[in-house]
Design an enzyme around this catalytic site. Structure first.
Site, PDB file in Angstrom:
ATOM      1  N   SER A  87     -47.740  15.192  -1.732  1.00 17.42           N
ATOM      2  CA  SER A  87     -49.013  14.465  -1.595  1.00 17.42           C
ATOM      3  C   SER A  87     -49.485  13.885  -2.928  1.00 17.42           C
ATOM      4  O   SER A  87     -50.384  13.041  -2.943  1.00 17.42           O
ATOM      5  CB  SER A  87     -50.086  15.388  -1.018  1.00 17.42           C
ATOM      6  OG  SER A  87     -50.240  16.526  -1.839  1.00 17.42           O
ATOM      7  N   LYS A 135     -41.037  10.826  -7.383  1.00 19.35           N
ATOM      8  CA  LYS A 135     -41.099  10.971  -5.920  1.00 19.35           C
ATOM      9  C   LYS A 135     -41.285   9.607  -5.228  1.00 19.35           C
ATOM     10  O   LYS A 135     -40.694   9.360  -4.182  1.00 19.35           O
ATOM     11  CB  LYS A 135     -42.234  11.922  -5.526  1.00 19.35           C
ATOM     12  CG  LYS A 135     -41.993  13.369  -5.933  1.00 19.35           C
ATOM     13  CD  LYS A 135     -40.825  13.941  -5.161  1.00 19.35           C
ATOM     14  CE  LYS A 135     -40.586  15.413  -5.436  1.00 19.35           C
ATOM     15  NZ  LYS A 135     -39.385  15.915  -4.742  1.00 19.35           N
TER      16      LYS A 135
END
Ligand SMILES: NC(=O)C1=CN([C@@H]2O[C@H](COP(=O)(O)OP(=O)(O)OC[C@H]3O[C@@H](n4cnc5c(N)ncnc54)[C@H](OP(=O)(O)O)[C@@H]3O)[C@@H](O)[C@H]2O)C=CC1
Ligand SMILES: C[C@H]1O[C@H](OP(=O)(O)OP(=O)(O)OC[C@H]2O[C@@H](n3cnc4c(=O)[nH]c(N)nc43)[C@H](O)[C@@H]2O)[C@@H](O)[C@@H](O)C1=O
Length: 325
Positions: free
Chosen positions: A124, A156
């Site tokens: 996240s 990421k």
């Protein structure tokens, strides 16, 4: 180079063939070990597992030889350089370089050596620091990142984009899931480098055992975080392998947030520590809030099952049996 072309939108069933060779990268970690438990419960018999010592995924030629020799059918990529706010803030070079190396090597070799489907796990923290809440998938790349973990987040984001690029150019079935903050058995309980939940579990436990009057908790206590038990994540991973083959990454969260102060009180209660909390405001709070919008995954038919209280009780039991001295 051949690659596994023309299977991007459908592929065959993941769950059908329990003898399919599945490479779970990072199988000794929090996430990888939960995925292995889940796959074993489901009856999979041909899991391909390598420890970090056996195969260093940052070494491109070793990874290529491994894929050339083993030719797995499916890959679940849960190997990464992972840590909490302090580790991310202290070792930015490790977090960007190791993660870019691992994911680039594994994704590229998986494509080149005919893997049918790969799942990449992000986090996240890919979203902007001040993203709208709950955070929808399309908030990606709409604003500046949280500085304490921007290096990890950039790696990421590159992983998501690499999966998308290989799908677009080669019609290859690579998907990405973005888990929220995770916890559970086999978590990292290091006093400084871990995430908040295992760090506090250890600190409260040691304070209880040693008869300490106070426990120090970092920051102001006001940041909000969303926690998901890793067994729920493993269930979602299997669901995505079976049900989802598309370009966009999908959020995987519990939909419930707590403040760090509420979390600390809950961990204190579960552990049974009876002293006081002291807040060390010299430590960073990080992003103020990061609740993800996981409604796309819910619409596909997946929902979490484990409450934070039940998950904490389960994790503390595991900690007492497996970690504490
Ligand atoms: N934990 C969390 O809260 C969250 C995790 N995620 C994601 O889930 C994935 C797994 O995280 P998690 O299980 O928590 O992390 P862990 O640190 O628990 O496990 C990571 C695993 O990767 C392996 N690994 C690391 N470097 C290498 C390497 N160079 N070569 C081979 N293996 C290596 C580790 O092996 P070894 O221990 O031997 O080094 C370990 O088994 C990551 O992609 C992470 O970003 C996403 C959101 C939240
Ligand atoms: C999963 C996610 O995890 C990381 O982001 P984070 O959510 O900020 O991670 P954290 O768990 O370390 O902290 C959460 C909050 O908790 C507070 N806090 C209190 N006391 C302790 C404590 O003792 N340890 C830690 N680590 N935090 C503490 C801490 O100050 C912060 O306000 C990313 O780097 C990145 O890795 C990522 O993707």
């Amino acid at each position: 180079m051949g690659g596994a072309a023309d299977n991007a939108s459908s592929g065959s069933s993941f769950l059908f063939d329990k003898s399919a060779k599945i490479f779970v990268a990072g199988h000794r970690g929090l996430v990888g070990s939960a995925i292995v438990r889940k796959l074993q419960q489901l009856g999979f018999t041909n899991l391909l597992l390598r420890s970090h010592a056996e195969l260093d995924l940052t070494r491109q030629s070793d990874v290529e030889s491994f894929f050339a020799n083993e030719k797995p059918r499916f890959v679940i990529l849960a190997a990464a350089k992972v840590g909490g706010i302090h580790a991310n803030n202290t070792y930015p070079a490790d977090f960007i370089a190791i993660n870019l190396q691992i994911q680039t090597n594994v994704i590229d070799s998986a494509y080149r050596y005919g893997v049918e489907k790969l799942l990449f796990l992000g986090s996240s923290c890919i979203y902007p620091k001040f993203a709208p809440q709950p955070i929808p998938e399309d908030a990606l790349l709409t604003g500046p990142l949280e500085p304490t973990n921007e290096w990890y987040a950039v790696a990421k984001i590159a992983g998501i984009k690499m999966c998308q690029a290989y799908r677009i150019q080669y019609n290859w079935n690579a998907i990405s899931g973005m888990p929220t903050n995770l916890y559970g058995p086999n978590d990292n309980f290091h006093p400084e480098n871990s995430h908040v939940l295992p760090a506090l579990m250890r600190r409260f436990h040691e304070a209880k055992v040693n008869g300490a009057k106070e426990v120090v908790v970092w920051g102001s206590g006001s940041p909000l975080r969303e926690f998901l038990h890793v067994d729920d994540l493993a269930d979602a991973v299997v669901f995505l392998m079976e049900e989802y083959s598309d370009l966009g990454h999908l959020n995987v969260g519990s939909g419930k947030e707590v403040s760090i102060k509420e979390l600390a009180e809950l961990v204190k209660e579960v552990v049974g520590f009876e002293g006081d909390l002291v807040w060390d405001k010299s430590k960073p709070d990080g992003t103020p809030r990061k609740l993800m919008d996981s409604s796309k995954l819910a619409e596909l038919g997946w929902n979490p099952k484990i409450s934070l209280k039940d998950g904490l009780v389960d994790t503390y039991k595991w900690y007492v049996q497996n970690v504490q001295q």
